[in-house]
Structures are given as C-alpha cells and as structure tokens.
Design an enzyme around this catalytic site. Structure first.
Site, PDB file in Angstrom:
ATOM      1  N   VAL A  54       0.724  -7.194   6.901  1.00 33.41           N
ATOM      2  CA  VAL A  54       0.741  -5.059   6.844  1.00 33.41           C
ATOM      3  C   VAL A  54      -0.069  -5.682   8.905  1.00 33.41           C
ATOM      4  O   VAL A  54       0.344  -4.057   9.659  1.00 33.41           O
ATOM      5  CB  VAL A  54      -0.051  -4.579   6.591  1.00 33.41           C
ATOM      6  CG1 VAL A  54       0.889  -4.815   5.010  1.00 33.41           C
ATOM      7  CG2 VAL A  54      -1.244  -5.559   6.866  1.00 33.41           C
ATOM      8  N   ASN A  80      -3.480  -0.921   0.689  1.00 33.31           N
ATOM      9  CA  ASN A  80      -4.088  -1.544  -0.654  1.00 33.31           C
ATOM     10  C   ASN A  80      -4.837  -2.534   0.857  1.00 33.31           C
ATOM     11  O   ASN A  80      -6.134  -3.173   0.475  1.00 33.31           O
ATOM     12  CB  ASN A  80      -4.060  -1.522  -2.093  1.00 33.31           C
ATOM     13  CG  ASN A  80      -4.434  -2.853  -2.528  1.00 33.31           C
ATOM     14  OD1 ASN A  80      -5.541  -2.234  -2.775  1.00 33.31           O
ATOM     15  ND2 ASN A  80      -3.965  -4.118  -2.679  1.00 33.31           N
ATOM     16  N   SER A 132     -13.823   1.831   1.041  1.00 31.49           N
ATOM     17  CA  SER A 132     -14.990   1.492   0.645  1.00 31.49           C
ATOM     18  C   SER A 132     -16.655   2.170   0.690  1.00 31.49           C
ATOM     19  O   SER A 132     -16.235   2.922   1.467  1.00 31.49           O
ATOM     20  CB  SER A 132     -15.303  -0.417   0.711  1.00 31.49           C
ATOM     21  OG  SER A 132     -15.913  -0.741   0.796  1.00 31.49           O
ATOM     22  N   TYR A 145     -15.724  -4.216   8.855  1.00 30.80           N
ATOM     23  CA  TYR A 145     -15.467  -4.654   7.757  1.00 30.80           C
ATOM     24  C   TYR A 145     -15.591  -2.864   7.476  1.00 30.80           C
ATOM     25  O   TYR A 145     -14.665  -1.954   7.063  1.00 30.80           O
ATOM     26  CB  TYR A 145     -16.404  -4.868   6.808  1.00 30.80           C
ATOM     27  CG  TYR A 145     -15.344  -4.504   5.189  1.00 30.80           C
ATOM     28  CD1 TYR A 145     -13.855  -4.718   4.619  1.00 30.80           C
ATOM     29  CD2 TYR A 145     -15.948  -3.839   3.756  1.00 30.80           C
ATOM     30  CE1 TYR A 145     -13.190  -4.843   3.988  1.00 30.80           C
ATOM     31  CE2 TYR A 145     -15.431  -3.820   3.089  1.00 30.80           C
ATOM     32  CZ  TYR A 145     -14.322  -3.890   2.781  1.00 30.80           C
ATOM     33  OH  TYR A 145     -13.122  -3.936   1.685  1.00 30.80           O
ATOM     34  N   ALA A 147     -15.988  -0.787   9.837  1.00 25.56           N
ATOM     35  CA  ALA A 147     -15.853   0.729  10.711  1.00 25.56           C
ATOM     36  C   ALA A 147     -14.205   0.548  10.112  1.00 25.56           C
ATOM     37  O   ALA A 147     -13.431   1.340  10.292  1.00 25.56           O
ATOM     38  CB  ALA A 147     -16.074  -0.876  11.541  1.00 25.56           C
ATOM     39  N   LYS A 149     -13.156   1.258   6.707  1.00 25.01           N
ATOM     40  CA  LYS A 149     -12.745   1.082   5.614  1.00 25.01           C
ATOM     41  C   LYS A 149     -13.491   3.039   5.921  1.00 25.01           C
ATOM     42  O   LYS A 149     -13.349   3.793   5.502  1.00 25.01           O
ATOM     43  CB  LYS A 149     -13.776   0.545   4.601  1.00 25.01           C
ATOM     44  CG  LYS A 149     -12.867  -0.362   3.926  1.00 25.01           C
ATOM     45  CD  LYS A 149     -11.819  -0.719   3.392  1.00 25.01           C
ATOM     46  CE  LYS A 149     -11.475  -1.647   3.327  1.00 25.01           C
ATOM     47  NZ  LYS A 149     -10.338  -1.354   2.826  1.00 25.01           N
ATOM     48  N   ILE A 180     -16.265  -4.732  -7.220  1.00 29.63           N
ATOM     49  CA  ILE A 180     -15.142  -4.386  -8.162  1.00 29.63           C
ATOM     50  C   ILE A 180     -15.029  -6.418  -8.336  1.00 29.63           C
ATOM     51  O   ILE A 180     -14.626  -6.968  -7.403  1.00 29.63           O
ATOM     52  CB  ILE A 180     -14.081  -3.991  -8.288  1.00 29.63           C
ATOM     53  CG1 ILE A 180     -14.774  -2.190  -7.601  1.00 29.63           C
ATOM     54  CG2 ILE A 180     -13.158  -3.872  -8.996  1.00 29.63           C
ATOM     55  CD1 ILE A 180     -14.797  -1.648  -7.967  1.00 29.63           C
TER      56      ILE A 180
HETATM   57  P1  NDP Z   1      -7.804  -9.280  -2.831  1.00 30.34           P
HETATM   58  O1  NDP Z   1      -8.371 -10.297  -1.177  1.00 30.34           O
HETATM   59  O2  NDP Z   1      -8.074  -9.573  -4.332  1.00 30.34           O
HETATM   60  O3  NDP Z   1      -6.397  -8.729  -2.583  1.00 30.34           O
HETATM   61  C1  NDP Z   1      -6.622  -8.933  -0.716  1.00 30.34           C
HETATM   62  C2  NDP Z   1      -5.135  -8.503  -1.310  1.00 30.34           C
HETATM   63  O4  NDP Z   1      -4.529  -8.532   0.283  1.00 30.34           O
HETATM   64  C3  NDP Z   1      -4.461 -10.042  -1.206  1.00 30.34           C
HETATM   65  O5  NDP Z   1      -2.899 -10.551  -2.416  1.00 30.34           O
HETATM   66  C4  NDP Z   1      -4.388 -11.032   0.750  1.00 30.34           C
HETATM   67  O6  NDP Z   1      -3.029 -11.493   0.375  1.00 30.34           O
HETATM   68  C5  NDP Z   1      -3.476  -9.088   0.589  1.00 30.34           C
HETATM   69  N1  NDP Z   1      -3.749  -9.207   1.903  1.00 30.34           N
HETATM   70  C6  NDP Z   1      -4.221  -9.424   3.029  1.00 30.34           C
HETATM   71  N2  NDP Z   1      -4.057  -9.920   4.603  1.00 30.34           N
HETATM   72  C7  NDP Z   1      -2.826  -9.082   5.081  1.00 30.34           C
HETATM   73  C8  NDP Z   1      -1.367  -9.207   5.380  1.00 30.34           C
HETATM   74  N3  NDP Z   1      -2.579  -8.898   6.721  1.00 30.34           N
HETATM   75  N4  NDP Z   1      -0.819  -8.288   4.871  1.00 30.34           N
HETATM   76  C9  NDP Z   1      -0.253  -8.397   3.597  1.00 30.34           C
HETATM   77  N5  NDP Z   1      -1.634  -8.413   2.354  1.00 30.34           N
HETATM   78  C10 NDP Z   1      -2.064  -8.945   3.403  1.00 30.34           C
HETATM   79  O7  NDP Z   1      -9.410  -7.603  -2.850  1.00 30.34           O
HETATM   80  P2  NDP Z   1      -8.545  -6.725  -3.920  1.00 30.34           P
HETATM   81  O8  NDP Z   1      -7.908  -6.781  -4.189  1.00 30.34           O
HETATM   82  O9  NDP Z   1     -10.482  -6.853  -3.726  1.00 30.34           O
HETATM   83  O10 NDP Z   1      -9.356  -5.874  -2.657  1.00 30.34           O
HETATM   84  C11 NDP Z   1      -7.899  -4.479  -2.174  1.00 30.34           C
HETATM   85  C12 NDP Z   1      -8.737  -3.536  -1.377  1.00 30.34           C
HETATM   86  O11 NDP Z   1      -9.515  -2.764  -1.908  1.00 30.34           O
HETATM   87  C13 NDP Z   1      -9.375  -3.899   0.061  1.00 30.34           C
HETATM   88  O12 NDP Z   1      -8.810  -3.092   0.557  1.00 30.34           O
HETATM   89  C14 NDP Z   1     -11.020  -3.899  -0.271  1.00 30.34           C
HETATM   90  O13 NDP Z   1     -11.352  -4.273   1.625  1.00 30.34           O
HETATM   91  C15 NDP Z   1     -10.932  -2.918  -0.557  1.00 30.34           C
HETATM   92  N6  NDP Z   1     -12.316  -3.129  -1.387  1.00 30.34           N
HETATM   93  C16 NDP Z   1     -12.106  -3.836  -2.176  1.00 30.34           C
HETATM   94  C17 NDP Z   1     -13.586  -3.643  -3.711  1.00 30.34           C
HETATM   95  C18 NDP Z   1     -14.194  -5.031  -3.984  1.00 30.34           C
HETATM   96  O14 NDP Z   1     -14.959  -4.839  -4.375  1.00 30.34           O
HETATM   97  N7  NDP Z   1     -13.304  -6.046  -4.770  1.00 30.34           N
HETATM   98  C19 NDP Z   1     -14.685  -2.594  -2.848  1.00 30.34           C
HETATM   99  C20 NDP Z   1     -14.044  -1.806  -1.956  1.00 30.34           C
HETATM  100  C21 NDP Z   1     -13.087  -1.911  -1.192  1.00 30.34           C
HETATM  101  P3  NDP Z   1      -3.850 -13.500   0.889  1.00 30.34           P
HETATM  102  O15 NDP Z   1      -4.353 -13.887  -0.811  1.00 30.34           O
HETATM  103  O16 NDP Z   1      -2.065 -13.751   0.604  1.00 30.34           O
HETATM  104  O17 NDP Z   1      -4.276 -13.279   1.721  1.00 30.34           O
END
Ligand code: NDP
Length: 239
Positions: A54, A80, A132, A145, A147, A149, A180
C-alpha cells in the site's frame, strides 16, 4: 447476511484483524478483495487475495482501477494495513519514522484517493480507517504510530465531508481498537500487556473478532446514519 451483494476491499487482510474482518464480512454475504504484502495462511470462500504494497502509490492506483473494472462497484473499503516501529523520540531514526508514515498514512491515502471518488461517482459506500487508542490518547515510544493513527481519524472526518458534499451517501468512519491479540503485539513485553489489560474496564485484552464485528456494523446499512465518527473498541480503556 448484513453485507449481501456488497463488495469490500480490506487492506492488510492476510492475517490479524484483516483476516478476521475478511472472514466475517464473507460470512455476511460480501465478496472480499484483500491485499497484503505477504501471502495469507488461509483460504476462504469469496475471499480473493492480491499482493499489494500500500506504500506504492502507482501500484495502488492500478490495483484500484483493476478491481473497479472487474467488480464494477466497490461498496466497502477498510484501510487496515498497518505497522509499528517503536522507539523513544530521541532514538527514533528517519527510517523508523518514514516506514510507519508510509504504510499507516500514505497507504490509506493511496487506496482512498481512487476508491473514495469511485464510491462518490457510483452512489455511495462505506470507508473505515483503522486507527488506534494510541491515535486518540498518544503513547510513550510511539510518536510515529500515534501521528499516523491520529492522522487517519482526521482523514476519515475529511472524507466524510468531501465525498458526501453532493449528497451522495458515502460514509467514512474510524475504528480505534485498544490492545487486540494479534501478531502486532508480539514485540510488546508481557508485563506491559498485563498492564494494558488491567487498564480496561473489562480487565482483558481484545480478540480480533471483537473489532471485526464493530467493522461489520460500520460497513453495513445498520450504520446508515453514522459518518465522521470514531468508534472506540477498547474494553473501556480510557473511561
Ligand atoms: P498484523 O501485524 O497482524 O497485520 C497487519 C497486516 O498488514 C499484515 O498482514 C501486514 O503484512 C500488512 N501490511 C503491512 N505493511 C503492509 C503494506 N505496506 N502493504 C500491504 N499490507 C501491509 O496487525 P493487526 O491485524 O493487529 O493490525 C491491523 C490494523 O489494526 C493496523 O492498522 C494496526 O495498526 C491496527 N491496530 C491494531 C491493534 C492491535 O492491538 N492489534 C490496536 C490498534 C490498532 P505483512 O505481515 O506481510 O507485513
């Protein structure tokens, strides 16, 4: 079947919250297009996967145009994909700062700049930016982060105004999850996780499906009069 007949794009859908949302949305009748850097460890009916970074603006444009051409109408976009690269401000390098801005902020813009106007042109849609609790309240060691979010909340409010300015029913909201249980927390020490859990009214960390169900609500017509809002899904962390 609250998303029957709808088509949704979910970025970062290979695992974590994205995987949970993709499965729940598909269970509710939607056709799902997920995109991620890595391959998903699952296959699921009506969930189609594409490799996409992305941060790559040109690739996002081509991908968006391709899915619009293929599916004709995109009803839901969940921004996401997100990463962390934590460190105290005095120790944060340009690389750490820029990497998080590139995914969490530029990535949201790169996808929405095409899909948002498409929704406006085709009569409506629902955009959800995953923010977040850190974007709402800040956190030590996460200046990059926090900034981004906080930024995606501003973007959600701006798009809620911009894409609906001609009366088209494009809604844009943010979800602000607390802590989470996904891989993103795997570098966080257990004693900190225990502290975060204790800081919630419910006394525990959240599960991915608890965020996915909030996203399902905002994506669906059940939330037809909700736009420009931030839904906190954090177990009452900051009451
Ligand atoms: P994960 O790390 O489990 O999943 C994030 C996903 O985003 C991974 O599959 C990762 O791929 C993908 N990703 C990273 N960089 C890119 C990129 N450049 N292009 C496309 N995909 C990408 O995290 P979560 O599921 O926990 O997080 C999902 C969202 O929720 C995020 O925005 C996070 O900031 C937000 N969030 C999460 C919280 C939590 O406690 N879990 C709390 C608050 C917010 P790859 O593995 O290949 O890098």
């Amino acid at each position: 079947m609250r998303l029957q007949g709808k088509t949704a794009i979910i970025t970062g859908g290979a695992r974590g919250l994205g995987e949970s949302m993709a499965k729940l949305f598909a269970d509710n009748g939607a056709k799902i297009i997920t995109c991620d850097m890595g391959d998903p460890l699952y296959t699921y009916e009506n969930v189609e996967f594409y490799k996409l970074d992305v941060t790559d603006s040109e690739a996002c444009k081509k991908f968006s145009e391709y899915v619009i051409e293929k599916y004709k109408k995109i009803d839901i976009l969940v921004n996401n994909a997100g990463i962390t690269k934590d460190g105290m401000t005095r120790k944060m390098t340009d690389e750490m700062w820029n990497a998080v801005i590139a995914v969490n902020l530029n990535g949201v813009f790169n996808m929405t700049r095409t899909i948002g106007p498409h929704m406006e042109d085709t009569g409506g849609g629902s955009i959800i930016n995953i923010s977040s609790v850190v974007g709402e309240y800040g956190n030590i060691g996460q200046i990059n982060y926090s900034a981004t979010k906080a930024g995606v909340i501003g973007m959600a409010k701006t798009w809620a105004k911009e894409f609906a300015r001609k009366g088209v029913q494009v809604r844009c909201n943010a979800i602000a999850p607390g802590y989470i249980m996904t891989d993103i927390l795997k570098t966080v020490p257990q004693e900190l996780l225990d502290k975060f859990a204790a800081a919630t009214m419910l006394g525990r960390l959240g599960q991915p499906d608890e965020v996915a169900r909030a996203a399902l609500f905002l994506a669906s017509d059940d939330a037809s009069y909700i736009t420009g809002s931030v839904l906190s899904v954090n177990g009452g962390m900051r009451l």
